[in-house]
Design a protein around this motif. Structure first.
Motif, PDB file in Angstrom:
ATOM      1  N   THR A   1      34.163  64.962  20.459  1.00 27.01           N
ATOM      2  CA  THR A   1      33.706  64.300  21.674  1.00 27.01           C
ATOM      3  C   THR A   1      34.526  64.749  22.882  1.00 27.01           C
ATOM      4  N   VAL A   2      35.809  64.992  22.688  1.00 28.11           N
ATOM      5  CA  VAL A   2      36.638  65.548  23.766  1.00 28.11           C
ATOM      6  C   VAL A   2      36.104  66.918  24.169  1.00 28.11           C
ATOM      7  N   ASP A   3      35.702  67.715  23.181  1.00 30.97           N
ATOM      8  CA  ASP A   3      35.114  69.030  23.483  1.00 30.97           C
ATOM      9  C   ASP A   3      33.847  68.883  24.326  1.00 30.97           C
ATOM     10  N   VAL A   4      33.049  67.860  24.012  1.00 33.51           N
ATOM     11  CA  VAL A   4      31.823  67.606  24.775  1.00 33.51           C
ATOM     12  C   VAL A   4      32.172  67.258  26.222  1.00 33.51           C
ATOM     13  N   ALA A   5      33.190  66.389  26.401  1.00 32.42           N
ATOM     14  CA  ALA A   5      33.618  66.003  27.751  1.00 32.42           C
ATOM     15  C   ALA A   5      34.118  67.214  28.529  1.00 32.42           C
ATOM     16  N   PHE A   6      34.911  68.059  27.866  1.00 31.32           N
ATOM     17  CA  PHE A   6      35.433  69.270  28.515  1.00 31.32           C
ATOM     18  C   PHE A   6      34.303  70.204  28.910  1.00 31.32           C
ATOM     19  N   ASP A   7      33.374  70.421  27.983  1.00 30.35           N
ATOM     20  CA  ASP A   7      32.250  71.330  28.239  1.00 30.35           C
ATOM     21  C   ASP A   7      31.404  70.828  29.402  1.00 30.35           C
ATOM     22  N   THR A   8      31.214  69.503  29.466  1.00 31.91           N
ATOM     23  CA  THR A   8      30.363  68.933  30.525  1.00 31.91           C
ATOM     24  C   THR A   8      31.008  69.079  31.897  1.00 31.91           C
ATOM     25  N   ILE A   9      32.299  68.728  32.015  1.00 25.29           N
ATOM     26  CA  ILE A   9      32.952  68.819  33.324  1.00 25.29           C
ATOM     27  C   ILE A   9      33.093  70.281  33.733  1.00 25.29           C
ATOM     28  N   ASP A  10      33.250  71.169  32.759  1.00 24.26           N
ATOM     29  CA  ASP A  10      33.337  72.600  33.070  1.00 24.26           C
ATOM     30  C   ASP A  10      32.029  73.107  33.660  1.00 24.26           C
ATOM     31  N   LYS A  11      30.907  72.688  33.087  1.00 30.10           N
ATOM     32  CA  LYS A  11      29.605  73.106  33.617  1.00 30.10           C
ATOM     33  C   LYS A  11      29.383  72.552  35.024  1.00 30.10           C
ATOM     34  N   ILE A  12      29.793  71.316  35.235  1.00 30.31           N
ATOM     35  CA  ILE A  12      29.663  70.719  36.568  1.00 30.31           C
ATOM     36  C   ILE A  12      30.528  71.477  37.566  1.00 30.31           C
ATOM     37  N   ASP A  13      31.758  71.802  37.169  1.00 32.07           N
ATOM     38  CA  ASP A  13      32.654  72.568  38.043  1.00 32.07           C
ATOM     39  C   ASP A  13      32.042  73.908  38.425  1.00 32.07           C
ATOM     40  N   ARG A  14      31.466  74.591  37.451  1.00 32.51           N
ATOM     41  CA  ARG A  14      30.880  75.903  37.716  1.00 32.51           C
ATOM     42  C   ARG A  14      29.692  75.793  38.671  1.00 32.51           C
ATOM     43  N   ASN A  15      28.903  74.736  38.502  1.00 34.83           N
ATOM     44  CA  ASN A  15      27.768  74.507  39.397  1.00 34.83           C
ATOM     45  C   ASN A  15      28.253  74.271  40.821  1.00 34.83           C
ATOM     46  N   LEU A  16      29.258  73.416  40.965  1.00 35.60           N
ATOM     47  CA  LEU A  16      29.748  73.083  42.302  1.00 35.60           C
ATOM     48  C   LEU A  16      30.537  74.240  42.919  1.00 35.60           C
ATOM     49  N   PHE A  17      31.131  75.067  42.076  1.00 33.03           N
ATOM     50  CA  PHE A  17      31.782  76.284  42.567  1.00 33.03           C
ATOM     51  C   PHE A  17      30.759  77.184  43.258  1.00 33.03           C
ATOM     52  N   GLU A  18      29.571  77.280  42.675  1.00 36.82           N
ATOM     53  CA  GLU A  18      28.512  78.088  43.282  1.00 36.82           C
ATOM     54  C   GLU A  18      28.100  77.514  44.634  1.00 36.82           C
ATOM     55  N   ARG A  19      28.046  76.190  44.732  1.00 33.84           N
ATOM     56  CA  ARG A  19      27.706  75.546  46.016  1.00 33.84           C
ATOM     57  C   ARG A  19      28.800  75.826  47.047  1.00 33.84           C
ATOM     58  N   ASN A  20      30.038  75.874  46.565  1.00 34.34           N
ATOM     59  CA  ASN A  20      31.177  76.172  47.429  1.00 34.34           C
ATOM     60  C   ASN A  20      31.098  77.606  47.957  1.00 34.34           C
ATOM     61  N   CYS A  21      30.653  78.504  47.088  1.00 33.67           N
ATOM     62  CA  CYS A  21      30.483  79.909  47.497  1.00 33.67           C
ATOM     63  C   CYS A  21      29.308  80.059  48.457  1.00 33.67           C
ATOM     64  N   ASP A  22      28.228  79.330  48.183  1.00 33.80           N
ATOM     65  CA  ASP A  22      27.031  79.418  49.021  1.00 33.80           C
ATOM     66  C   ASP A  22      27.354  79.172  50.492  1.00 33.80           C
ATOM     67  N   VAL A  23      28.027  78.058  50.751  1.00 35.86           N
ATOM     68  CA  VAL A  23      28.255  77.667  52.142  1.00 35.86           C
ATOM     69  C   VAL A  23      29.114  78.698  52.869  1.00 35.86           C
ATOM     70  N   GLN A  24      30.068  79.289  52.149  1.00 35.05           N
ATOM     71  CA  GLN A  24      30.929  80.299  52.772  1.00 35.05           C
ATOM     72  C   GLN A  24      30.163  81.581  53.063  1.00 35.05           C
ATOM     73  N   ALA A  25      29.284  81.953  52.138  1.00 38.26           N
ATOM     74  CA  ALA A  25      28.515  83.185  52.328  1.00 38.26           C
ATOM     75  C   ALA A  25      27.530  83.046  53.484  1.00 38.26           C
ATOM     76  N   TRP A  26      26.785  81.941  53.505  1.00 33.55           N
ATOM     77  CA  TRP A  26      25.743  81.782  54.516  1.00 33.55           C
ATOM     78  C   TRP A  26      26.303  81.573  55.919  1.00 33.55           C
ATOM     79  N   ALA A  27      27.537  81.067  55.986  1.00 34.05           N
ATOM     80  CA  ALA A  27      28.165  80.875  57.300  1.00 34.05           C
ATOM     81  C   ALA A  27      28.451  82.203  57.998  1.00 34.05           C
ATOM     82  N   THR A  28      28.399  83.307  57.253  1.00 37.80           N
ATOM     83  CA  THR A  28      28.696  84.630  57.832  1.00 37.80           C
ATOM     84  C   THR A  28      27.437  85.373  58.275  1.00 37.80           C
ATOM     85  N   PHE A  29      26.259  84.827  57.978  1.00 38.81           N
ATOM     86  CA  PHE A  29      25.022  85.532  58.305  1.00 38.81           C
ATOM     87  C   PHE A  29      24.794  85.536  59.818  1.00 38.81           C
TER      88      PHE A  29
END
Length: 337
Positions: free
Chosen positions: A100-128
């Motif tokens: 179950t700890v592995d499940v919790a780790f896997d879930t927060i990791d996926k959320i982090d990766r998703n939000l990391f992409e959102r973090n990259c998006d805003v930085q990239a589009w601000a340069t257009f």
């Protein structure tokens, strides 16, 4: 063999089946204990009657003593068996907890990766150029229109955003992807705008309910810089929180299990059944108290009134690459009794 989520789920199910079989064995041992106790009582009564019978009851006394020895040996052996059963139950709980700890780790990791992409998006589009040009020349309606069309196209393609805005350095919205009626609004007093200007860097808001977007959202804001690197405005996006549930709903756990995403205060910001969002405080759980004390990952076994025992596995975000996270944690609760 590669261990998949489905394998993990099957492991959990099999372990619970093992525990049920173990409990059935425990019931058998209890029955044997009852029989042994009755045999002991019978041996005692037989010994008393043999004593009353004197010489005539001597042979019967020998039989009574043998019955007592057998009953005592059964009770002693059953006690050891019961201890082993309890140990098996404990070990099964520990294996379930680790999974179950592995499940919790896997879930927060996926959320982090998703939000990391959102973090990259805003930085990239601000340069257009479309974004930079409209804030450099805020009175040029053609450039503002071009920026709005550009952002609307992004919203349509990416789907995970409610909207996005280009704001000049004074705090005036110059262009919007969807809610173009907001163009001209002064947002200079909004926390996300002030923090982005103050830090001169990306600013991420905690999840909140947006009246403007009519739903739960996150703000990602980034300075817009000119060719010389000077900040000339802020580009900001509104991430649609509903897309986090694509991750939460894909977690392979038992139907009775709970999954929560909590913020740094222990408040639920996502849950498997969608209840308690921004209102339920899980600080009562020992698992959350462990997180608040500084632990990053682990589990607790807690007794819940009316609900038996549960394992609560927890894992705090560690962020992903440049995205440091907001001190959120995933809690997975699994019934074990």
């Amino acid at each position: 063999m590669t261990v998949t989520k489905e394998n993990n789920l099957n492991v959990s199910v099999l372990l619970n089946e093992l525990k049920q079989a173990n409990k059935q064995m425990e019931d058998v041992i209890k029955t044997i204990n009852q029989i042994a106790s009755q045999a002991n009582l019978l041996a005692l009564n037989s010994a008393i009657e043999a004593a009353r019978a004197g010489e005539a009851g001597r042979g019967f006394s020998v039989v009574a003593n043998e019955i007592k020895k057998f009953a005592d040996q059964s009770l002693s052996t059953n006690k050891k068996s019961y201890e082993q059963i309890q140990n098996i139950q404990k070990k099964a709980n520990e294996v379930i907890a680790v999974r179950t700890v592995d499940v919790a780790f896997d879930t927060i990791d996926k959320i982090d990766r998703n939000l990391f992409e959102r973090n990259c998006d805003v930085q990239a589009w601000a340069t257009f150029d479309a974004i930079k040009n409209c804030v450099q020349d805020p009175n040029n309606k053609e450039k503002a229109s071009e920026a709005s069309k550009f952002m609307k196209n992004i919203v349509d393609i990416y789907e995970v955003y409610y909207d996005m805005f280009a704001v000049d350095k004074s705090g005036k919205i110059i262009a919007a992807g969807v809610n173009t009626h907001l163009i001209g609004r002064d947002v200079s007093e909004r926390e996300w705008f002030k923090e982005t200007i103050r830090k001169n860097d990306v600013h991420v808001n905690d999840m909140y309910y947006s009246d403007m977007m009519n739903g739960h959202a996150m703000n990602y804001s980034c300075p817009i810089r000119d060719d010389q690197g000077e900040t000339i405005g802020v580009f900001t996006t509104r991430f649609n929180w509903n897309f986090i549930y694509d991750i939460v709903d894909s977690v392979k756990v038992d139907s009775q299990s709970d999954i929560y995403l909590i913020n740094s205060d222990g408040i639920v910001i996502a849950s498997r059944d969608r209840s308690g969002i921004l209102s339920q405080d899980l600080s009562r759980l020992q698992a959350v108290q462990s997180l608040k004390s500084g632990k990053k990952m682990g589990y607790t076994i807690e007794n819940e009134f009316g609900n038996g025992q549960r394992i609560y596995a927890y894992c705090r975000t560690k962020g992903y690459n440049s995205y440091k996270g907001l001190a959120w944690s995933v809690i997975v609760g699994e019934v074990i009794d």
